[in-house]
Write a protein that holds these residues in place. Structure first.
Motif, short mmCIF file in Angstrom:
data_model
loop_
_atom_site.label_atom_id
_atom_site.label_comp_id
_atom_site.label_asym_id
_atom_site.label_seq_id
_atom_site.Cartn_x
_atom_site.Cartn_y
_atom_site.Cartn_z
N PHE A 105 9.27 22.63 6.00
CA PHE A 105 8.57 21.98 5.48
C PHE A 105 7.05 21.40 5.02
O PHE A 105 6.70 20.93 4.31
CB PHE A 105 8.89 20.79 6.42
N SER A 106 6.60 21.69 5.97
CA SER A 106 4.94 21.45 6.08
C SER A 106 3.98 21.67 5.18
O SER A 106 3.46 22.20 5.10
CB SER A 106 4.50 21.59 7.54
N ILE A 107 4.04 23.39 4.88
CA ILE A 107 3.91 23.88 4.36
C ILE A 107 4.26 24.28 2.78
O ILE A 107 3.00 23.76 2.22
CB ILE A 107 4.21 25.87 4.61
N THR A 108 5.64 23.84 2.23
CA THR A 108 5.23 23.11 1.55
C THR A 108 5.14 21.87 1.00
O THR A 108 4.83 21.78 -0.36
CB THR A 108 7.50 23.00 1.63
N LYS A 109 4.76 20.87 1.59
CA LYS A 109 4.18 19.95 1.58
C LYS A 109 2.75 19.93 0.66
O LYS A 109 1.85 19.26 0.25
CB LYS A 109 4.38 18.80 2.54
N ILE A 110 1.57 20.63 1.90
CA ILE A 110 0.57 21.58 1.75
C ILE A 110 0.17 21.81 0.27
O ILE A 110 -0.88 21.61 -0.35
CB ILE A 110 0.02 22.02 2.35
N ASP A 142 0.94 19.30 -2.50
CA ASP A 142 -0.76 18.70 -2.86
C ASP A 142 -1.96 18.65 -3.33
O ASP A 142 -2.70 18.70 -3.95
CB ASP A 142 -0.75 17.52 -1.06
N ASP A 165 10.33 23.17 10.05
CA ASP A 165 10.17 22.17 10.10
C ASP A 165 8.64 22.70 9.29
O ASP A 165 7.48 22.12 8.74
CB ASP A 165 9.31 21.35 11.47
N GLU A 166 7.95 23.73 10.01
CA GLU A 166 7.01 24.99 9.84
C GLU A 166 6.97 25.24 8.16
O GLU A 166 6.02 24.40 7.34
CB GLU A 166 6.44 25.74 10.20
#
Length: 110
Positions: A83-88, A91, A80-81
């Motif tokens: 994935f979140s870093i990748t999304k940021i 973007d 999850d961490e």
């Protein structure tokens, strides 16, 4: 033998030290056998350096009279961490493709 080496690997990864005499007693084998296992682990960590980008080595600590992993493993990020870093990062768009690729490769190692 495989289970013995895996258990030793796990303890090294957790930051624990291995005492040859103690390991031999636990597993009911000779200290020489444990020494061979430690050599296999040394080889494994040396061979994995190009993949992980982190040089780790099983060292003998003369003060403790024990074997340890240097540098110790850092705790990995959860999926999850990552994935979140990748999304940021996607973007953000302020980095070049090459820079992002390096960061993503390191995240995959985690």
């Amino acid at each position: 033998m495989d289970q013995r080496i895996l258990k030793m690997y796990s303890r090294l990864i957790e930051g624990k030290v291995l005492y040859k005499k103690e390991e031999a007693a636990i597993w009911g084998v000779s200290e020489r056998t444990i020494q061979r296992d430690l050599e296999e682990l040394r080889t494994f960590f040396a061979d994995s350096t190009p993949e992980t980008g982190v040089e780790r080595e099983v060292l003998y600590d003369a003060n403790m009279k024990a074997y340890r992993l240097e540098p110790p493993m850092k705790s990995a990020l959860s999926n999850d961490e990552i994935f979140s870093i990748t999304k940021i990062l996607f973007d953000c768009r302020s980095m070049k493709k090459e820079e992002l690729r390096l960061i993503f490769d390191n995240l995959v190692v985690c």
